[in-house]
Scaffold this active site. Structure first.
Site, mmCIF file in Angstrom:
data_model
loop_
_atom_site.group_PDB
_atom_site.id
_atom_site.type_symbol
_atom_site.label_atom_id
_atom_site.label_comp_id
_atom_site.label_asym_id
_atom_site.label_seq_id
_atom_site.Cartn_x
_atom_site.Cartn_y
_atom_site.Cartn_z
ATOM 1 N N GLU A 1 45.751 32.370 36.457
ATOM 2 C CA GLU A 1 44.664 32.328 37.432
ATOM 3 C C GLU A 1 44.336 33.778 37.730
ATOM 4 O O GLU A 1 45.095 34.467 38.409
ATOM 5 C CB GLU A 1 45.095 31.549 38.678
ATOM 6 C CG GLU A 1 43.928 31.157 39.572
ATOM 7 C CD GLU A 1 43.668 32.178 40.657
ATOM 8 O OE1 GLU A 1 42.784 33.043 40.425
ATOM 9 O OE2 GLU A 1 44.318 32.136 41.695
ATOM 10 N N CYS B 1 40.111 35.957 44.738
ATOM 11 C CA CYS B 1 39.558 35.983 43.389
ATOM 12 C C CYS B 1 38.335 35.080 43.247
ATOM 13 O O CYS B 1 37.496 35.292 42.372
ATOM 14 C CB CYS B 1 40.627 35.599 42.374
ATOM 15 S SG CYS B 1 41.581 34.163 42.859
ATOM 16 N N GLU C 1 34.752 42.824 39.442
ATOM 17 C CA GLU C 1 35.423 42.324 40.625
ATOM 18 C C GLU C 1 35.799 43.504 41.522
ATOM 19 O O GLU C 1 36.488 44.427 41.093
ATOM 20 C CB GLU C 1 36.677 41.538 40.241
ATOM 21 C CG GLU C 1 37.357 40.875 41.415
ATOM 22 C CD GLU C 1 38.518 39.991 41.004
ATOM 23 O OE1 GLU C 1 38.631 38.879 41.548
ATOM 24 O OE2 GLU C 1 39.309 40.409 40.137
ATOM 25 N N LYS D 1 58.733 35.962 40.906
ATOM 26 C CA LYS D 1 58.537 37.396 41.122
ATOM 27 C C LYS D 1 57.299 37.584 42.000
ATOM 28 O O LYS D 1 56.174 37.551 41.523
ATOM 29 C CB LYS D 1 58.330 38.165 39.818
ATOM 30 C CG LYS D 1 58.389 39.697 40.037
ATOM 31 C CD LYS D 1 57.531 40.487 39.076
ATOM 32 C CE LYS D 1 56.139 40.693 39.549
ATOM 33 N NZ LYS D 1 55.985 41.561 40.775
#
Length: 489
Positions: A255, A289, A389, A180
């Site tokens: 992750e 990331c 973040e 996906k």
């Protein structure tokens, strides 16, 4: 018409899912626009799958697992070899797709996004050929076997790279997969499905279902016939997937987010370290990331760091991603643009000192999700821009007074994905690297290595990708006692 859109439209693949070796019309009628972030205009529309399509894809993968799981190593390696060759053969098409769907500068798409994606397939093939699936230890046979049907959920920021980082080792291990991809950057995923088909993947070994997380992602995570989920995405998304997967006790590899530190030790070569640190933080417009977006520097060298960082940011060329001179295109979507603007305003309101950049678009860009490369200094460790973040071109420079304090600041985060250390004393850099709680540490900006295990501590996730460890994520361990014994008389 863009050549990517023309190709996918003519093939009918914008309206299809790929299940059981065939392009099929999805069960539902939902559709989603693909937006060019440099113009804010829709360039295509894709069909979205639903839970019924997930059921069909999982069933196809389950059937295929029976034979693929026991296929010869060389059979699997040969498939990966063909996939690798086709990605390289179609590299320009992939680069154009990635630039169109998520705004990557075409030069960056060509030099980074596509080549490193191909490397994941090559490394999976090479690791497979040398991996010991059966070893003997203390009279016990230790057998590594494919875990089963794997649901793979990938993000929009490195769309092809993250697909190959999961699909390559999963197929190498003998697993079958249902992918996906992000519905925000689906074009490169559809081109990848074409590669898989043209490479001769057996029916059901690879399946693709486009769709949104609450529908397709949740159906995959909770599906009783899916043995493993691997997700790359936000920490919030990772938590939701893990919660959905928990009742079926499947393996979940995550992750997730990061807020990576870059510790500049007092003896560092600043004219080298600082421009490279800015480049690393702003690579892919900061949408990575593991981007080192907290630069932790000696207080006595703060002014020099600020000057070098501002010069590096000024050298960036933000603009139309189609132009070869552009180094940084827009951020990938409106939600991300709004998030970055919110965080820049938060930095200003909390009292961080703006070195360059700031709110709004660059002055010559009136349309598109463009962000001014922004650097804050004198950032306090508890400010939002030092803790959350941002996922955009925003760098926080944080001063320290001792190395112990620098390490404390580096570890003062819920994340632990990547980290950097700069020093002319390799021993000192190694000592600091050993104290940082993160899955990777880069000393003095080394070259990227696709064999280096990648994954996080704390809320950055669990499990590892890349290299040998990436293959092992998709394997179960079976111990056979008596394997070496003589037959009873």
């Amino acid at each position: 018409m863009n050549p990517v859109i023309e190709r996918l439209m003519n093939a009918g693949h914008l309206d299809r899912v790929f299940i059981g070796g065939e392009w099929r019309t999805p069960a539902g009628a939902a559709r989603s626009a693909v937006t060019n972030p440099s113009t804010e205009q829709a360039v295509a529309e894709i069909a979205l799958g639903n839970a019924q399509d997930v059921d069909a894809a999982v069933a196809a993968a389950r059937r295929a697992f029976t034979t693929w799981s026991v296929s010869a190593v060389e059979t699997r390696a040969a498939l990966l070899d063909r996939v690798h060759a086709l990605i390289l053969e179609r590299a320009e098409l992939f680069a154009q797709a990635i630039s169109l769907e998520m705004g990557a500068a075409i030069s960056m798409a060509r030099s980074h996004q596509v080549p490193v994606a191909a490397e994941h397939i090559r490394v999976a093939r090479d690791v497979l050929r040398g991996y010991p699936f059966l070893v003997h230890r203390e009279g016990v046979a230790i057998l590594r076997e494919p875990i089963g049907v794997c649901g793979l959920i990938t993000p929009w920021n490195w769309p092809l790279y993250q697909i190959t980082a999961k699909v390559g080792p999963a197929l190498a291990a003998g697993c079958t997969v249902v992918l996906k991809p992000s519905e925000l950057s689906p074009l490169s995923a559809l081109l990848f499905a074409e590669v898989m088909r043209d490479a001769g993947v057996p029916a059901g070994v690879f399946n693709l279902v486009n769709g949104e997380g609450p529908e397709v992602g949740a159906a995959l995570a909770s599906h009783p016939d899916v043995d493993m989920i691997s997700i790359t995405g936000s920490t919030r998304a990772g938590v939701l997937v893990a919660q959905a997967a928990a009742p079926t006790v499947k393996r979940v590899a995550q992750e997730l987010g990061g807020k990576s530190p870059n510790i500049v030790l007092p003896d560092a070569d600043l004219p080298r370290a600082i421009p490279l640190g800015v480049a690393a933080a702003f690579r892919n417009v900061g949408q990575s990331c593991s981007a080192p977006t907290r630069m932790i520097v000696p207080r006595e060298r703060l002014a020099e760091v600020e000057r070098l960082a501002a010069e590096a940011a000024a050298a960036l060329v933000v603009g139309d991603p189609r132009l070869p001179q552009t180094t940084h295109g827009p951020v990938a979507n409106r939600a991300q643009f709004n998030r970055v603007q919110e965080m820049i305003e938060a930095g200003i309101s909390e009292g961080a000192r703006l070195v360059c950049g700031g709110p709004g678009r660059p002055p010559d860009l009136e349309r598109g999700f463009y962000v001014r490369p922004t650097i804050f200094s004198s950032v306090q460790p508890r400010m939002r821009i030092a803790q959350e973040e941002i996922f955009g071109p925003v760098l926080a420079i944080i001063p320290y007074d001792s190395v112990d304090e620098a390490v404390e600041i580096a570890n003062d985060t819920v994340y632990g994905l990547g980290a950097h250390v700069q020093s002319q004393d390799l021993g000192a850099a190694r000592a600091v690297a050993a104290r940082i709680r993160s899955g990777q540490v880069h000393i003095n900006h080394p070259a990227w290595n696709p064999h280096a295990p990648f994954g996080g501590y704390k809320r950055s996730g669990n499990g590892r990708e890349y290299g040998v460890e990436g293959l092992q994520e998709y394997l179960e361990t079976k111990a056979i006692l008596g394997y070496m014994n003589e037959e009873p008389t």
